[in-house]
Design a protein around this motif. Structure first.
Motif, PDB file in Angstrom:
ATOM      1  N   ASN A   1       0.905  -1.041   0.141  1.00 24.70           N
ATOM      2  CA  ASN A   1       0.297   0.018  -0.238  1.00 24.70           C
ATOM      3  C   ASN A   1       0.857   0.805  -0.108  1.00 24.70           C
ATOM      4  OD1 ASN A   1      -2.225  -1.525  -0.141  1.00 24.70           O
ATOM      5  ND2 ASN A   1      -2.612  -1.748   2.191  1.00 24.70           N
ATOM      6  N   GLU A   2       1.847   1.333  -0.542  1.00 26.90           N
ATOM      7  CA  GLU A   2       2.438   3.224  -0.995  1.00 26.90           C
ATOM      8  C   GLU A   2       2.206   3.625  -2.091  1.00 26.90           C
ATOM      9  OE1 GLU A   2       4.310   3.746   1.098  1.00 26.90           O
ATOM     10  OE2 GLU A   2       5.167   1.948   1.849  1.00 26.90           O
ATOM     11  N   GLU A   3       1.013   3.667  -2.832  1.00 24.53           N
ATOM     12  CA  GLU A   3       0.439   4.473  -4.287  1.00 24.53           C
ATOM     13  C   GLU A   3       1.072   5.798  -4.079  1.00 24.53           C
ATOM     14  OE1 GLU A   3      -3.635   4.203  -4.172  1.00 24.53           O
ATOM     15  OE2 GLU A   3      -3.838   4.965  -2.190  1.00 24.53           O
TER      16      GLU A   3
ATOM     17  N   ASP B   1       4.762  -7.351  -4.342  1.00 27.08           N
ATOM     18  CA  ASP B   1       3.275  -6.502  -4.349  1.00 27.08           C
ATOM     19  C   ASP B   1       2.900  -7.220  -2.619  1.00 27.08           C
ATOM     20  OD1 ASP B   1       1.265  -4.080  -4.168  1.00 27.08           O
ATOM     21  OD2 ASP B   1       0.400  -6.663  -4.458  1.00 27.08           O
ATOM     22  N   ASP B   2       3.048  -7.218  -1.203  1.00 27.63           N
ATOM     23  CA  ASP B   2       3.547  -7.631  -0.585  1.00 27.63           C
ATOM     24  C   ASP B   2       1.615  -7.758  -0.146  1.00 27.63           C
ATOM     25  OD1 ASP B   2       3.221  -9.197   2.141  1.00 27.63           O
ATOM     26  OD2 ASP B   2       4.121  -7.611   2.540  1.00 27.63           O
ATOM     27  N   GLY B   3       0.648  -8.078  -1.385  1.00 27.42           N
ATOM     28  CA  GLY B   3      -0.728  -8.155  -0.905  1.00 27.42           C
ATOM     29  C   GLY B   3      -1.477  -7.456  -0.576  1.00 27.42           C
TER      30      GLY B   3
ATOM     31  N   GLY C   1      10.037   0.428   0.359  1.00 28.89           N
ATOM     32  CA  GLY C   1       9.362   1.643  -0.652  1.00 28.89           C
ATOM     33  C   GLY C   1       9.384   2.725  -1.039  1.00 28.89           C
ATOM     34  N   ASP C   2       9.358   3.779   0.659  1.00 29.16           N
ATOM     35  CA  ASP C   2       8.403   4.824   0.828  1.00 29.16           C
ATOM     36  C   ASP C   2       8.981   5.955   0.992  1.00 29.16           C
ATOM     37  OD1 ASP C   2      10.286   4.231   2.356  1.00 29.16           O
ATOM     38  OD2 ASP C   2       8.768   4.093   5.163  1.00 29.16           O
ATOM     39  N   LEU C   3      10.081   5.906   0.346  1.00 35.46           N
ATOM     40  CA  LEU C   3      11.130   6.834   0.039  1.00 35.46           C
ATOM     41  C   LEU C   3      11.686   7.218   1.532  1.00 35.46           C
ATOM     42  CD1 LEU C   3       8.539   9.189  -2.433  1.00 35.46           C
ATOM     43  CD2 LEU C   3      10.852   7.901  -3.001  1.00 35.46           C
TER      44      LEU C   3
ATOM     45  N   LEU D   1       8.167   5.521  19.766  1.00 40.62           N
ATOM     46  CA  LEU D   1       7.624   4.767  19.602  1.00 40.62           C
ATOM     47  C   LEU D   1       8.052   3.505  18.838  1.00 40.62           C
ATOM     48  CD1 LEU D   1       4.050   4.456  21.228  1.00 40.62           C
ATOM     49  CD2 LEU D   1       6.049   4.402  22.073  1.00 40.62           C
ATOM     50  N   ARG D   2       8.056   3.969  17.748  1.00 42.09           N
ATOM     51  CA  ARG D   2       9.061   3.033  16.549  1.00 42.09           C
ATOM     52  C   ARG D   2      10.608   2.701  17.075  1.00 42.09           C
ATOM     53  NH1 ARG D   2      10.538   0.387  13.847  1.00 42.09           N
ATOM     54  NH2 ARG D   2      10.536  -0.259  11.261  1.00 42.09           N
ATOM     55  N   LYS D   3      11.474   3.333  17.417  1.00 41.29           N
ATOM     56  CA  LYS D   3      12.627   4.082  17.491  1.00 41.29           C
ATOM     57  C   LYS D   3      13.256   2.511  18.902  1.00 41.29           C
ATOM     58  CE  LYS D   3      13.878   8.279  16.398  1.00 41.29           C
ATOM     59  NZ  LYS D   3      14.669   8.991  16.742  1.00 41.29           N
TER      60      LYS D   3
ATOM     61  N   LYS E   1       1.363   5.733   5.264  1.00 40.47           N
ATOM     62  CA  LYS E   1       1.698   5.304   6.991  1.00 40.47           C
ATOM     63  C   LYS E   1       2.579   4.082   6.596  1.00 40.47           C
ATOM     64  CE  LYS E   1      -2.037   4.324   8.403  1.00 40.47           C
ATOM     65  NZ  LYS E   1      -3.771   4.587   8.236  1.00 40.47           N
ATOM     66  N   SER E   2       2.738   4.273   8.272  1.00 40.44           N
ATOM     67  CA  SER E   2       3.895   2.813   8.340  1.00 40.44           C
ATOM     68  C   SER E   2       3.203   1.892   8.723  1.00 40.44           C
ATOM     69  CB  SER E   2       5.444   3.260   9.846  1.00 40.44           C
ATOM     70  OG  SER E   2       5.477   2.052  10.600  1.00 40.44           O
ATOM     71  N   LYS E   3       3.655   1.031   8.247  1.00 39.60           N
ATOM     72  CA  LYS E   3       3.045  -0.261   8.458  1.00 39.60           C
ATOM     73  C   LYS E   3       2.899  -1.154  10.680  1.00 39.60           C
ATOM     74  CE  LYS E   3       1.345  -0.144   4.332  1.00 39.60           C
ATOM     75  NZ  LYS E   3       2.455   1.618   4.020  1.00 39.60           N
ATOM     76  N   TYR E   4       4.152  -0.740  10.561  1.00 38.53           N
ATOM     77  CA  TYR E   4       4.362  -0.846  11.860  1.00 38.53           C
ATOM     78  C   TYR E   4       3.201   0.035  13.438  1.00 38.53           C
ATOM     79  CZ  TYR E   4       7.489  -3.912   9.668  1.00 38.53           C
ATOM     80  OH  TYR E   4       8.063  -4.851   8.769  1.00 38.53           O
TER      81      TYR E   4
HETATM   82  N1  UDP Z   1       5.625  -3.332   4.328  1.00 44.16           N
HETATM   83  C1  UDP Z   1       5.150  -4.654   2.789  1.00 44.16           C
HETATM   84  N2  UDP Z   1       4.609  -5.442   4.246  1.00 44.16           N
HETATM   85  C2  UDP Z   1       5.001  -5.284   5.351  1.00 44.16           C
HETATM   86  C3  UDP Z   1       4.955  -3.828   5.993  1.00 44.16           C
HETATM   87  C4  UDP Z   1       5.230  -3.427   5.011  1.00 44.16           C
HETATM   88  O1  UDP Z   1       5.916  -4.753   1.768  1.00 44.16           O
HETATM   89  O2  UDP Z   1       3.848  -5.756   5.703  1.00 44.16           O
HETATM   90  C5  UDP Z   1       6.533  -2.698   3.290  1.00 44.16           C
HETATM   91  C6  UDP Z   1       7.164  -1.192   2.837  1.00 44.16           C
HETATM   92  O3  UDP Z   1       5.591  -1.056   1.631  1.00 44.16           O
HETATM   93  C7  UDP Z   1       7.823  -0.549   2.740  1.00 44.16           C
HETATM   94  C8  UDP Z   1       8.859  -1.334   4.104  1.00 44.16           C
HETATM   95  O4  UDP Z   1       7.943  -2.508   3.828  1.00 44.16           O
HETATM   96  O5  UDP Z   1       8.097  -0.774   1.395  1.00 44.16           O
HETATM   97  C9  UDP Z   1       9.243  -0.297   4.596  1.00 44.16           C
HETATM   98  O6  UDP Z   1       7.873  -0.612   5.575  1.00 44.16           O
HETATM   99  P1  UDP Z   1       7.524   1.010   6.637  1.00 44.16           P
HETATM  100  O7  UDP Z   1       7.587   2.133   6.158  1.00 44.16           O
HETATM  101  O8  UDP Z   1       6.070   0.906   7.496  1.00 44.16           O
HETATM  102  O9  UDP Z   1       7.995   0.332   7.884  1.00 44.16           O
HETATM  103  P2  UDP Z   1       8.979   0.967   9.143  1.00 44.16           P
HETATM  104  O10 UDP Z   1       9.890   2.205   7.598  1.00 44.16           O
HETATM  105  O11 UDP Z   1       8.232   1.797   9.645  1.00 44.16           O
HETATM  106  O12 UDP Z   1       9.940   0.344   9.217  1.00 44.16           O
END
Ligand code: UDP
Ligand code: MG
Length: 311
Positions: free
Chosen positions: A16-18, A45-47, A98-100, A133-135, A206-209
């Motif tokens: 979901n990185e559109e 593409d992870d679903g 993939g989120d820049l 909270l992520r760090k 959004k972050s996926k975590y």
């Molecule tokens: N991502 C993925 N599957 C997931 C969660 C994240 O492929 O279930 C990808 C996401 O699209 C991104 C990368 O993994 O390209 C890092 O994810 P994210 O930015 O959410 O993580 P963070 O930067 O918060 O560690």
């Protein structure tokens, strides 16, 4: 050393990185074309449930070095990376988010290090722009990984890494450990180093975590990489049983010779230690059996590919 045979496979998991795909594809293609080495970009593409796949296909029409691997559902970033790795053509693999948040401009730094002779190069986000909270869980996980692998890197959770193909050739047999790609690489590589990378705050999407997912990741790492927790239980159990038996015998002898009174508190503590020791021992043994079953199950595949789209 500038190696003309270098073929770079960049692997990027996408979930979901559109909002980020256009800019990512443009900047990544620019860097790789300017670098003038052979390359391919593998998007996994992870679903995704948004427009990510459509946008990737659109961009693929302008750059035939792009390959898209679509997984059947969301398996998580680390498993998506493994799916990408199974389809590389290159001899140097670079992974990035993939989120820049990672910058494609850093790619040459990684390639230079591999060409210098390192097998694995780990990215280090010196100035990391993520919420606290992520760090925090990330810091804890990093410390645990350093301890378990014996390789002290600052940032095992950095999505940007590079590895020489020869290192990943036997990766299949590492089961669940593959989910922690940088940690496994640090373990398998003969030589590794770190490079400092740029890190940007997530501008879009959004972050996926969340915090809970990260705590789960720590537990997942420990159970994938080490059987020590069970061994600690077993050793603690043996220790408690031996110690309480030893002091129990001394106490009985002292009582027989009339050197001490009944002291019910001592008896109670010895009994509790003995019984808990037995419980720990039983858990430790059960753990050993579980480990064997787990090792058998690990050989199962971690993901399913729906389609591979390439030009
Ligand atoms: N991502 C993925 N599957 C997931 C969660 C994240 O492929 O279930 C990808 C996401 O699209 C991104 C990368 O993994 O390209 C890092 O994810 P994210 O930015 O959410 O993580 P963070 O930067 O918060 O560690
Ligand atoms: Mg991110």
């Amino acid at each position: 050393m500038n190696n003309p045979d270098t073929f770079i496979s960049v692997i990027i998991p996408i979930y979901n990185e559109e909002e980020n795909i256009d800019e990512l594809c443009v900047s990544l293609t620019k860097v790789l074309e300017d670098y003038k080495k052979e390359y391919e970009i593998i998007f996994v593409d992870d679903g995704s449930s948004d427009q990510s796949i459509g946008l990737l296909k659109k961009y693929q029409d302008t750059n035939n070095k792009i390959k898209i691997i679509k997984l059947t559902k969301n398996y998580g970033q680390h498993i998506a990376l493994i799916a990408g790795i199974e389809h590389i053509k290159g001899n140097i693999i670079v992974t990035m988010d993939g989120d820049l948040q990672n910058s494609p401009k850093d790619i040459p730094k990684f390639i230079n290090k591999i060409e210098e002779g390192y097998d694995f190069v780990s990215g280090w986000r010196v100035n990391r722009y993520d919420p606290v909270l992520r760090k925090i869980p990330s810091y804890v996980l990093n410390k645990i990984i350093c301890k378990i692998t014996g390789v002290n890197f600052h940032d095992y959770n950095c999505g940007m890494n590079a590895v020489r193909k020869s290192i990943i050739e036997n990766m299949d047999k590492y089961g669940e450990m593959r989910k922690f790609f940088p940690a496994l690489m640090a373990k398998l590589a003969n030589s590794c180093c770190e490079v400092q990378v740029e890190h940007n705050a997530r501008a879009k999407g959004k972050s996926k975590y969340d915090f809970l997912k990260l705590v789960g990741l720590v537990a997942d790492f420990i159970t994938s990489f080490t059987v020590k927790p069970f061994r600690v239980l077993g050793v603690t159990g043996s220790f408690l049983v031996s110690l309480s038996t030893f002091f129990g015998i001394i106490f009985i002898i002292a009582r027989l010779f009339g050197l001490t009174g009944p002291i019910p508190q001592v008896l109670f503590i010895l009994l509790i230690s003995f019984l808990s020791g037995i419980q720990f021992l039983i858990l430790g043994f059960m753990g050993e059996y579980l480990i064997r079953i787990y090792q058998l199950l690990q050989r199962e595949t971690l993901f399913q590919v729906e389609t591979i789209i390439e030009k």
